[in-house]
Design an enzyme around this catalytic site. Sequence first.
Site, PDB file in Angstrom:
ATOM      1  N   ASP A 127       7.377  -1.525 -10.792  1.00  0.00           N
ATOM      2  CA  ASP A 127       7.239  -1.813  -9.365  1.00  0.00           C
ATOM      3  C   ASP A 127       8.198  -0.890  -8.621  1.00  0.00           C
ATOM      4  OD1 ASP A 127       7.283  -2.926  -6.826  1.00  0.00           O
ATOM      5  OD2 ASP A 127       7.057  -4.971  -7.566  1.00  0.00           O
ATOM      6  N   ASP A 151       1.848   0.727  -5.470  1.00  0.00           N
ATOM      7  CA  ASP A 151       3.221   0.834  -5.950  1.00  0.00           C
ATOM      8  C   ASP A 151       3.543  -0.007  -7.182  1.00  0.00           C
ATOM      9  OD1 ASP A 151       2.921  -1.531  -4.595  1.00  0.00           O
ATOM     10  OD2 ASP A 151       4.911  -1.519  -3.735  1.00  0.00           O
ATOM     11  N   GLU A 152       2.524  -0.559  -7.828  1.00  0.00           N
ATOM     12  CA  GLU A 152       2.768  -1.348  -9.037  1.00  0.00           C
ATOM     13  C   GLU A 152       1.760  -0.976 -10.107  1.00  0.00           C
ATOM     14  OE1 GLU A 152       2.903  -5.609  -8.713  1.00  0.00           O
ATOM     15  OE2 GLU A 152       3.836  -5.492  -6.738  1.00  0.00           O
TER      16      GLU A 152
END
Length: 444
Positions: free
Chosen positions: A19, A113-114
């Site tokens: 993350d 973003d993960e």
Amino acid sequence: MSNSISEPSVDDAPILHVDLDAFFASVEILDDPSLRGKPVCVGGMAERGVIASASYEARRFGVRSAMPSMVARRLCPNLIILPGRFDRYEVYSRKFHDIIADLTPDFEPLGLDEVFCDLRSLRRLRVQPLVAAAQLRQRINDELQLRSGIGLGRNKLFAKLASKESKPRIVDGELVEGPGVVWVSPGLEARWLEQLPVRALWGVGPATAAKLRKLGLNWVRDLAKVDRETLARHVGSSLAASLAAYAHGEDYREVVVDREVKSVGHDQTFARSLEGSSELIEAAKTHAGVVARALRDQGRVARTITVVLRFDDLTSISRSQTLPFGLDDEVAILAIAEALIESVDLPQSVRLLGIHASSLLGRGDNHVQLSFALHPETSKSRERAQDLSLERQIGHEALRDAVDEVRRRFGRTSLGTAAELKDEGVDIATQRGRHAFGPERTDP
DNA sequence: TCTGGGGTCCTAGGACCC
DNA sequence: TCTGGGGTCCTAGGACCC
């Protein structure tokens, strides 16, 4: 909590979750170093905006993502709120995914973003998960200048809980570094679950947490004891099954590589609410264009068009129509959306309009090549146009039928004459003049 | 303080077919 | 004349995630 002394094998820690820290805000700071060290957010600047991403400097003031921008400003008067530049974030996200892909092809992005990774295919390479995670984090830092947190565990549940634990934290207004990489060893799983509130579980948001609270279920350990039928009656059988499994440390969700997109849409909350269908239809032109472009970019067509309206009291309604063929053209999508908008009574003003496209097909799987027939560039070539005339004809008639169908379903008067449609069909093909299939204004 | 925009999944009811 | 059960598709709404 984490066990970083003994080295887990891939079998001890098969799932990895990465993350990126404060992703959107961090990209803005990279692109404008003068922002470094300042409270920076990405989000809506207007009255109705919310925060999408907050730098840790902003978080020191209590600013959080999903918080209304007005609230954030109150907490932090010097807050710098920037509008999102999603093209930029996508560039960074692709680089992020490229780095992940060097570790394993078995990864599943969640948003920009993960990422979840399944490390099991690396078993025979004798990859050590903690080492791989530390190297991954280092590369992300070196090559993207982005910070990240990584969690490792036996399944998605623990990997995600661990990555959260790996993050920096604000304690008494001060930033405290996190460990960066955290592994939930199988021996510690039970102790992790014990201390977690139900809200920490995937799938438990405000509404479900409130239902569980009424049942006296505040902690994951409470969920482990409750009767499944009782749980299912209150939260549905699917969520009940997931929660019961999570409460026992089990999670049957796989890492899904190359997940197919199932819908595309565009929503917009207006600074000033709109009144009446003509204002909505005017706004819908932009929406239809955005959705059509997204579909064409992905080489897909949509059989279902949905219009979403959110009123000033924050209640929402949706109206949808499924066609026997797919669309990827703004004029056609707008024609359906218009008919749907006109089918709705508007008792109050509308703060949000959304147009969504679903039931997606590959462009090649579309029976009626409506999109092809309607594309302006296809009319450039005479002979192609000749070949396409039949398809265009079919496309027009099918679209007209679909618009008719919407009006029939919702009890409105039917569309104008066939002659009108045929004339306006030329406009469709050339993309000139007014859009086709405009609303019939002859209501009695 | 008052709630974005990109999505996913689930549920329930109705229509329709066999 | 009254009525089944299963399967599939569609619609509308709700909840959740990042």
